[in-house]
Write an enzyme that holds these catalytic residues in place. Structure first.
Site, PDB file in Angstrom:
ATOM      1  N   CYS A  86       0.673  -1.187   0.008  1.00 33.55           N
ATOM      2  CA  CYS A  86       0.031  -0.032  -0.170  1.00 33.55           C
ATOM      3  C   CYS A  86       0.995   1.266   0.068  1.00 33.55           C
ATOM      4  CB  CYS A  86      -0.978   0.075   1.324  1.00 33.55           C
ATOM      5  SG  CYS A  86      -2.348   1.259   0.903  1.00 33.55           S
ATOM      6  N   HIS A 202      -3.537  -5.719   1.109  1.00 33.89           N
ATOM      7  CA  HIS A 202      -2.899  -5.917   2.373  1.00 33.89           C
ATOM      8  C   HIS A 202      -2.687  -7.464   2.689  1.00 33.89           C
ATOM      9  CE1 HIS A 202      -2.323  -1.744   4.051  1.00 33.89           C
ATOM     10  NE2 HIS A 202      -3.384  -1.369   3.151  1.00 33.89           N
ATOM     11  N   GLU A 204      -1.016  -8.743   5.016  1.00 33.25           N
ATOM     12  CA  GLU A 204      -0.774  -8.977   6.520  1.00 33.25           C
ATOM     13  C   GLU A 204      -2.173  -9.009   7.357  1.00 33.25           C
ATOM     14  OE1 GLU A 204      -0.553  -6.105   4.958  1.00 33.25           O
ATOM     15  OE2 GLU A 204      -0.687  -4.364   6.104  1.00 33.25           O
TER      16      GLU A 204
END
Length: 233
Positions: A86, A202, A204
């Site tokens: 990002c 994302h 994560e």
């Protein structure tokens, strides 16, 4: 293996990435400050999401000038693994480590939602745990994720096999999945050497079952496994 998560003023996904690498994958992981001039022996460097320097001027523009980025460039040029997520992707673009640029989303709105991605190649350290053509689901949260470049540069990117992830619909088709208007539905690209990856979604945030989705864990696991096996320096 030693992993480093770079923290800029305004980073807000640094602890999420740290948690996945340190606690989920049980790798030695440290935070690197934007003012650091070396990477403290890290093999993998991650630039996390957030709003570095408040996105002043544009996303990633000031962070790309931070002292730590000179060390990140040296690491990348030596073949070391660098992942930008990002805002981290935006920083890599601004730093010239990846081609292209980001514009405001096509609808000029901040988008926070799950998207579907098609994996375009599975021979990178970041994607070895996926299969080419596999469709995965990951969240996005950005206002400037509209990837763009000239037609000639995009052709060159495609010819060089540097498009790693592309926005698609849930079935892997091209209709309706490109929510931010990115050129050719590009969601992630790598450098020519394949050791630097930038992506807007994302991983994560979808790396543990408790989150209801583990599609992102394979990206970190593959990178760690490749580095440990010496596939990348």
């Amino acid at each position: 293996m030693r992993c480093g998560v770079v923290v800029f003023p305004g980073s807000n996904c640094d602890h999420d990435v740290y948690h996945v690498l340190k606690h989920v994958l049980e790798q030695e992981t440290v935070f690197l400050w934007h003012g650091d001039e070396d990477l403290k022996g890290c093999d993998l460097v991650v630039l996390p999401g957030g709003f570095s320097y408040g996105d002043y001027l544009r996303g990633g523009a000031l962070a790309a000038l931070s002292p730590v980025m000179a060390a990140v460039k040296r690491h990348a040029e030596a073949g070391g693994s660098v992942l930008g997520i990002c805002n981290g992707f935006q920083i890599l673009l601004e730093a010239g480590l990846l081609p292209g640029a980001m514009r405001r989303n096509e609808n000029l709105r901040f988008l926070c939602q799950d998207v579907f991605l098609r994996v375009e190649r599975d021979d990178l350290p970041f994607t070895r745990e996926y299969s080419t053509g596999q469709v995965v689901r990951m969240p996005i949260a950005h206002a400037e994720g509209n990837y763009e470049d000239t037609a000639e540069a995009l052709d060159q990117l495609e010819a060089g096999d540097q498009v790693v992830f592309r926005y698609v619909d849930a079935d892997g088709g091209d209709a309706g999945g490109n929510v931010n208007g990115s050129a050719r539905a590009i969601a992630g690209v790598c450098n020519a050497g394949g050791n630097v990856l930038g992506m807007m979604p994302h991983p994560e945030r979808c790396s543990e079952q408790i989150l209801g989705n583990t599609d992102g864990l394979a990206l970190f696991a593959g990178t760690v496994r490749s580095t440990l096996s010496g596939v990348v320096s």
